[in-house]
Design a protein around this motif. Sequence first.
Motif, PDB file in Angstrom:
ATOM      1  N   ALA A 268       0.838  -1.204   0.000  1.00  0.00           N
ATOM      2  CA  ALA A 268       0.000   0.000   0.000  1.00  0.00           C
ATOM      3  C   ALA A 268       0.871   1.251   0.000  1.00  0.00           C
ATOM      4  CB  ALA A 268      -0.914   0.003   1.215  1.00  0.00           C
ATOM      5  N   GLN A 269       0.322   2.328  -0.512  1.00  0.00           N
ATOM      6  CA  GLN A 269       1.033   3.603  -0.463  1.00  0.00           C
ATOM      7  C   GLN A 269       0.911   4.247   0.917  1.00  0.00           C
ATOM      8  OE1 GLN A 269       0.489   6.301  -3.743  1.00  0.00           O
ATOM      9  NE2 GLN A 269      -0.029   4.642  -5.154  1.00  0.00           N
ATOM     10  N   LEU A 270      -0.253   4.068   1.540  1.00  0.00           N
ATOM     11  CA  LEU A 270      -0.497   4.642   2.864  1.00  0.00           C
ATOM     12  C   LEU A 270      -1.444   3.741   3.639  1.00  0.00           C
ATOM     13  CD1 LEU A 270      -1.443   8.370   2.063  1.00  0.00           C
ATOM     14  CD2 LEU A 270       0.789   7.533   2.777  1.00  0.00           C
ATOM     15  N   LEU A 271      -1.363   3.813   4.975  1.00  0.00           N
ATOM     16  CA  LEU A 271      -2.399   3.296   5.858  1.00  0.00           C
ATOM     17  C   LEU A 271      -3.163   4.491   6.395  1.00  0.00           C
ATOM     18  CD1 LEU A 271      -3.822   1.139   7.661  1.00  0.00           C
ATOM     19  CD2 LEU A 271      -1.994   1.544   9.335  1.00  0.00           C
ATOM     20  N   LEU A 272      -4.480   4.467   6.281  1.00  0.00           N
ATOM     21  CA  LEU A 272      -5.333   5.528   6.814  1.00  0.00           C
ATOM     22  C   LEU A 272      -5.919   5.045   8.133  1.00  0.00           C
ATOM     23  CD1 LEU A 272      -7.182   6.569   3.519  1.00  0.00           C
ATOM     24  CD2 LEU A 272      -5.057   7.501   4.473  1.00  0.00           C
ATOM     25  N   LEU A 273      -5.591   5.741   9.219  1.00  0.00           N
ATOM     26  CA  LEU A 273      -5.972   5.285  10.564  1.00  0.00           C
ATOM     27  C   LEU A 273      -6.598   6.449  11.330  1.00  0.00           C
ATOM     28  CD1 LEU A 273      -5.765   2.773  12.419  1.00  0.00           C
ATOM     29  CD2 LEU A 273      -3.566   3.659  13.214  1.00  0.00           C
ATOM     30  N   PRO A 274      -7.857   6.790  11.019  1.00  0.00           N
ATOM     31  CA  PRO A 274      -8.486   7.966  11.622  1.00  0.00           C
ATOM     32  C   PRO A 274      -9.192   7.685  12.944  1.00  0.00           C
ATOM     33  CG  PRO A 274      -9.951   7.057   9.983  1.00  0.00           C
ATOM     34  CD  PRO A 274      -8.738   6.160  10.010  1.00  0.00           C
ATOM     35  N   SER A 275      -8.578   6.870  13.794  1.00  0.00           N
ATOM     36  CA  SER A 275      -9.210   6.446  15.041  1.00  0.00           C
ATOM     37  C   SER A 275      -9.260   7.581  16.062  1.00  0.00           C
ATOM     38  CB  SER A 275      -8.445   5.258  15.624  1.00  0.00           C
ATOM     39  OG  SER A 275      -9.059   4.771  16.781  1.00  0.00           O
ATOM     40  N   GLU A 276     -10.388   7.696  16.760  1.00  0.00           N
ATOM     41  CA  GLU A 276     -10.541   8.733  17.783  1.00  0.00           C
ATOM     42  C   GLU A 276      -9.644   8.482  18.991  1.00  0.00           C
ATOM     43  OE1 GLU A 276     -15.362   9.289  17.075  1.00  0.00           O
ATOM     44  OE2 GLU A 276     -14.593   8.422  18.932  1.00  0.00           O
ATOM     45  N   ILE A 277      -9.530   7.227  19.370  1.00  0.00           N
ATOM     46  CA  ILE A 277      -8.789   6.894  20.585  1.00  0.00           C
ATOM     47  C   ILE A 277      -8.190   5.502  20.425  1.00  0.00           C
ATOM     48  CG2 ILE A 277     -10.929   6.075  21.694  1.00  0.00           C
ATOM     49  CD1 ILE A 277      -9.705   6.859  24.397  1.00  0.00           C
ATOM     50  N   LEU A 285       2.329   1.100  13.747  1.00  0.00           N
ATOM     51  CA  LEU A 285       3.695   0.604  13.900  1.00  0.00           C
ATOM     52  C   LEU A 285       3.930  -0.612  13.017  1.00  0.00           C
ATOM     53  CD1 LEU A 285       6.278   1.207  15.450  1.00  0.00           C
ATOM     54  CD2 LEU A 285       5.497  -0.350  17.250  1.00  0.00           C
ATOM     55  N   GLU A 286       2.936  -1.494  12.945  1.00  0.00           N
ATOM     56  CA  GLU A 286       3.066  -2.669  12.075  1.00  0.00           C
ATOM     57  C   GLU A 286       3.246  -2.247  10.619  1.00  0.00           C
ATOM     58  OE1 GLU A 286       0.400  -5.932  14.582  1.00  0.00           O
ATOM     59  OE2 GLU A 286      -0.566  -4.672  13.082  1.00  0.00           O
ATOM     60  N   ALA A 287       2.455  -1.283  10.177  1.00  0.00           N
ATOM     61  CA  ALA A 287       2.561  -0.820   8.792  1.00  0.00           C
ATOM     62  C   ALA A 287       3.931  -0.191   8.528  1.00  0.00           C
ATOM     63  CB  ALA A 287       1.451   0.186   8.492  1.00  0.00           C
ATOM     64  N   LEU A 288       4.411   0.584   9.488  1.00  0.00           N
ATOM     65  CA  LEU A 288       5.713   1.231   9.312  1.00  0.00           C
ATOM     66  C   LEU A 288       6.823   0.198   9.187  1.00  0.00           C
ATOM     67  CD1 LEU A 288       6.934   4.110   9.201  1.00  0.00           C
ATOM     68  CD2 LEU A 288       7.509   3.813  11.606  1.00  0.00           C
ATOM     69  N   TYR A 289       6.737  -0.875   9.977  1.00  0.00           N
ATOM     70  CA  TYR A 289       7.747  -1.928   9.884  1.00  0.00           C
ATOM     71  C   TYR A 289       7.762  -2.561   8.487  1.00  0.00           C
ATOM     72  CZ  TYR A 289       8.436  -1.825  14.964  1.00  0.00           C
ATOM     73  OH  TYR A 289       8.748  -1.456  16.246  1.00  0.00           O
ATOM     74  N   LEU A 290       6.615  -2.537   7.821  1.00  0.00           N
ATOM     75  CA  LEU A 290       6.534  -3.077   6.464  1.00  0.00           C
ATOM     76  C   LEU A 290       6.836  -2.018   5.411  1.00  0.00           C
ATOM     77  CD1 LEU A 290       3.323  -5.276   6.883  1.00  0.00           C
ATOM     78  CD2 LEU A 290       5.711  -6.032   6.890  1.00  0.00           C
ATOM     79  N   GLY A 291       7.187  -0.818   5.856  1.00  0.00           N
ATOM     80  CA  GLY A 291       7.589   0.228   4.935  1.00  0.00           C
ATOM     81  C   GLY A 291       6.477   1.149   4.483  1.00  0.00           C
ATOM     82  N   THR A 292       5.329   1.123   5.182  1.00  0.00           N
ATOM     83  CA  THR A 292       4.171   1.917   4.762  1.00  0.00           C
ATOM     84  C   THR A 292       3.848   2.978   5.813  1.00  0.00           C
ATOM     85  OG1 THR A 292       3.255   0.042   3.544  1.00  0.00           O
ATOM     86  CG2 THR A 292       1.729   1.816   4.120  1.00  0.00           C
ATOM     87  N   PRO A 293       3.880   4.252   5.462  1.00  0.00           N
ATOM     88  CA  PRO A 293       3.554   5.309   6.422  1.00  0.00           C
ATOM     89  C   PRO A 293       2.055   5.391   6.682  1.00  0.00           C
ATOM     90  CG  PRO A 293       4.020   6.260   4.282  1.00  0.00           C
ATOM     91  CD  PRO A 293       4.281   4.786   4.148  1.00  0.00           C
ATOM     92  N   THR A 294       1.695   6.109   7.748  1.00  0.00           N
ATOM     93  CA  THR A 294       0.305   6.177   8.194  1.00  0.00           C
ATOM     94  C   THR A 294      -0.162   7.620   8.284  1.00  0.00           C
ATOM     95  OG1 THR A 294       0.466   4.123   9.461  1.00  0.00           O
ATOM     96  CG2 THR A 294      -1.259   5.650  10.130  1.00  0.00           C
ATOM     97  N   VAL A 295      -1.433   7.840   7.936  1.00  0.00           N
ATOM     98  CA  VAL A 295      -2.107   9.113   8.177  1.00  0.00           C
ATOM     99  C   VAL A 295      -2.992   8.922   9.404  1.00  0.00           C
ATOM    100  CG1 VAL A 295      -3.806  10.748   7.264  1.00  0.00           C
ATOM    101  CG2 VAL A 295      -2.023   9.830   5.768  1.00  0.00           C
ATOM    102  N   PHE A 296      -2.822   9.778  10.421  1.00  0.00           N
ATOM    103  CA  PHE A 296      -3.433   9.536  11.731  1.00  0.00           C
ATOM    104  C   PHE A 296      -3.777  10.862  12.415  1.00  0.00           C
ATOM    105  CE2 PHE A 296       1.066  10.121  12.200  1.00  0.00           C
ATOM    106  CZ  PHE A 296       1.196  10.916  13.337  1.00  0.00           C
ATOM    107  N   ASP A 310       5.784  13.584  12.391  1.00  0.00           N
ATOM    108  CA  ASP A 310       5.441  12.671  11.298  1.00  0.00           C
ATOM    109  C   ASP A 310       4.545  13.380  10.289  1.00  0.00           C
ATOM    110  OD1 ASP A 310       3.762  10.448   9.936  1.00  0.00           O
ATOM    111  OD2 ASP A 310       5.354   9.324  10.927  1.00  0.00           O
ATOM    112  N   SER A 311       4.812  13.161   9.025  1.00  0.00           N
ATOM    113  CA  SER A 311       4.078  13.856   7.972  1.00  0.00           C
ATOM    114  C   SER A 311       2.612  13.458   7.900  1.00  0.00           C
ATOM    115  CB  SER A 311       4.740  13.593   6.616  1.00  0.00           C
ATOM    116  OG  SER A 311       4.720  12.207   6.300  1.00  0.00           O
ATOM    117  N   GLY A 312       2.246  12.310   8.475  1.00  0.00           N
ATOM    118  CA  GLY A 312       0.872  11.829   8.379  1.00  0.00           C
ATOM    119  C   GLY A 312      -0.082  12.400   9.398  1.00  0.00           C
ATOM    120  N   ARG A 313       0.379  13.244  10.265  1.00  0.00           N
ATOM    121  CA  ARG A 313      -0.450  13.789  11.348  1.00  0.00           C
ATOM    122  C   ARG A 313      -1.456  14.805  10.813  1.00  0.00           C
ATOM    123  NH1 ARG A 313       1.013  18.363  14.373  1.00  0.00           N
ATOM    124  NH2 ARG A 313       0.080  18.516  16.452  1.00  0.00           N
TER     125      ARG A 313
END
Length: 365
Positions: A268-277, A285-296, A310-313
């Motif tokens: 994937a190009q990105l993981l989208l993780l818009p969780s409230e809490i 962290l799992e995605a990052l270990y696989l080389g995929t950044p996250t938007v959070f 982090d750029s995904g914030r």
Amino acid sequence: MEILYYLADQNPHRDRSLGISQYTLGLIDGVARLGSHRVWSLESTSSIQALMSDRRIRLPWKTDRLAGRLVADYLGALDPRLPRVEIHHYPKGFLSPTPRRRGALVGTVCDTILVHYAERYPRERSRLAYQYLCCVLASSLRRFDLVCTLSQFSKRCIEDFCRKRTITPPRIVVTYLGARWEEEAGSALSRAARGDYVIHLASIHPHKGTRRLLDLWRAYRAHNPEAPRLLLVGSMTPEARAEAESIPGTQCQSGVSDAHLEELLREAQLLLLPSEIEGFGLPALEALYLGTPTVFPSDTAIEEVLGKDDSGRFELGETDSFMTAVDRTLLTEPAEVKERAVALADRFSWARCVDRTIAAYSELL
């Protein structure tokens, strides 16, 4: 040191404790591998099993239904087969009001999402269920000698819960935890080798933000018609699935194996993780270990783990902030992702989680 872990209250095939169970088994495995401590586990015929325990004591009934769970919680501690140990650890954080056994009482309170739900999503459970579970949590916090938690964010939430309940909080230690694929940290596919999609781990639980994400992604596609495809992996309500299918370039998948999920995250190009809490934000962290950044979202445990730089914030609830974060993170170089993954693998590893936990145990003795 002899340690007894109570596992009979964890039935991830029936409840919401999948992340807690991953933490529990990772911790027990790590402690057992040290070889300097004796590990026991109290399980049921339906609960998770700690294969690395020196001795597994199994209650002869299932605990994936309310009646069996309550019997285990209230009577399991009285099982005559239980040894005298120095540490009784309750990884799910709930301690039944049974007579105290010899040894220190330790609980892991991963988060206070239960309280979040009682305040924001009161219809997800009955009012009586919320009252009971919050009372059990309060009672447990009063009796634990030590509480382990997974982030400074969660520690603050626990302290706030204690303050509102006029509870003198026990000692709270942040142990963090390890993640799957930590041995992969430092590997990342080139942009050319990645698929033309971003991924979201869909959930029926409202705090995970699947419905919110669909609104954000619809706005993003209107802003950028050449946006990557959106792949939703996991469980969705019928309403969310219908909405997802109305967005061009969106695909839904369920029943994905761990091996397939690893492949999807890696490409994937990105993981989208818009969780409230979140108590920790393990998928990021799992995605990052696989080389995929996250938007959070900012001001969450995910931000604590990945960092404010982090750029995904992005700011939760602000569409423009989300779109900017997606655009910015899509431009992140693989070399930068690799560097960040290696640094975080050193800070958040199972070895460090185990060391922090054992150090906290030792201070009780």
